[in-house]
Scaffold this motif. Sequence first.
Motif, PDB file in Angstrom:
ATOM      1  N   GLY A 127       2.229   4.524  -1.441  1.00 36.53           N
ATOM      2  CA  GLY A 127       1.786   5.466  -2.455  1.00 36.53           C
ATOM      3  C   GLY A 127       2.514   6.785  -2.396  1.00 36.53           C
ATOM      4  N   SER A 155      -0.582  10.939  -1.322  1.00 33.41           N
ATOM      5  CA  SER A 155      -1.428  10.180  -2.242  1.00 33.41           C
ATOM      6  C   SER A 155      -2.800   9.944  -1.621  1.00 33.41           C
ATOM      7  CB  SER A 155      -0.777   8.834  -2.580  1.00 33.41           C
ATOM      8  OG  SER A 155       0.478   9.031  -3.207  1.00 33.41           O
ATOM      9  N   MET A 185      -2.745   1.480  -4.546  1.00 33.04           N
ATOM     10  CA  MET A 185      -2.370   2.825  -4.983  1.00 33.04           C
ATOM     11  C   MET A 185      -2.065   2.795  -6.479  1.00 33.04           C
ATOM     12  SD  MET A 185      -2.739   4.348  -2.152  1.00 33.04           S
ATOM     13  CE  MET A 185      -2.119   5.988  -2.541  1.00 33.04           C
ATOM     14  N   ILE A 220      -5.945   8.137  -0.460  1.00 33.41           N
ATOM     15  CA  ILE A 220      -6.257   6.773  -0.036  1.00 33.41           C
ATOM     16  C   ILE A 220      -7.743   6.518  -0.258  1.00 33.41           C
ATOM     17  CG2 ILE A 220      -6.347   5.188   1.922  1.00 33.41           C
ATOM     18  CD1 ILE A 220      -3.969   6.679   3.093  1.00 33.41           C
ATOM     19  N   SER A 224       0.826  -1.212   0.000  1.00 37.35           N
ATOM     20  CA  SER A 224       0.000   0.000   0.000  1.00 37.35           C
ATOM     21  C   SER A 224       0.855   1.254   0.000  1.00 37.35           C
ATOM     22  CB  SER A 224      -0.947   0.001   1.217  1.00 37.35           C
ATOM     23  OG  SER A 224      -1.918  -1.009   1.112  1.00 37.35           O
TER      24      SER A 224
END
Length: 396
Positions: A265, A269, A357, A271, A263
């Motif tokens: 990113g 970023s 992501m 979510i 996960s």
Amino acid sequence: MGISESPISPIKGPAESERIRVSWTLGGLVLMGLGIVLFLVGMWRVDGVMAAMGLAVGGLFLVAWVLGRGNLSGLFLEFRAPRRVAAGRSFAGRLKLRNLGRLLDGFWIDFGIVVMGEKDLVGRVLWLDGGGAVEIEGRVNLSRRGSSMTQRGYLESIFPLGLLTFRREFAVEAEMGVLPGNQVPREMRVSGYLLDGTPLGGSRNFGGIGEWKGLREWRGGDAVRRIAWTASLKSEAAGGGLLVREDDPPGSQAEGCLVIFHSYGGDGSLIRPDRFERALALLGGTLGFLQGLGMPVRWVADFTDWEENEIKTRRQVGQMREALIGVQRTAGTEAHDVVAAVEKARDCECVVIISDMPLAVWEGAVPRTPLKPVLVDITNYDGSSRMGGRKKGGAR
């Protein structure tokens, strides 16, 4: 792993001593207001008849309260459904209302169950005799992963006079687990591994991805897709046979696969929880797909603290999907975690990387690998989006 076929054992709801909530209906409010007015006016005017009428209305509500509560007592719900279902896939559920432990009949009863806090399965019965039962069946489609040992059942009625609404809510013991979806990433088919019509190669060890070096005569066991038809026609005209493409024996043949879930990113970023659910579906689909091809598979994920797991049998695929029911997204994954996970790949293993992501924010963190990796872009699965343009997932 599909939906379990064996239904759970039906278990009765709790005892009838549970609290029953009572609320007014519109007709009840009007009649009660009329009764209060009659009583107050009768007392003010010293009119015994009018005051008695007001008291009679109050007595009517008392009778309705007693009969209405008794109407919902002694009733139980039983729920039958698969113990394990897949998110986004409908399944059949059966809900039964039983009138046990009492001699009174039941009247005007709405009953239902809220499955996993999402969907209602509801029914209605106008008359249920003492010791009787009524059953309904319906399709339920759950969208969220999770598990629960109980579901919320309820009974509701306006018996006897429609003046009051009686509602009883209780837990119905019915184990239910919602597995993540099961989807094979489309990148598995467009990442450069297409050979002989099957992803990751057609040989037993999923090899054959070396450089093309020439033609040779067709031999038994060669795939039809490898036949070079133009050259074969010329060969046939010259009295020869069919010719097939020949590859260099690749020292880079894939003899296994490492699947990575993360996960990461980068900072800032966005979510999206829905993407995490889709990514889990892609993880389950990938592992099941590779195991079905006979590929030895290892997988690691940040939500298991990068613990290494192996998938060799369908049973292990089922256990893996079962374990995914309760996993939570990891918020602290960093780029070096992804690099360390990729570096676990062996020389003979291909790498498949799945994330919740977008590919653009983590693709640069993936180091080079001996074999071309499959990089799954979660944005290709945002509902209406379609894969197009350049083929993603290639090596850099």
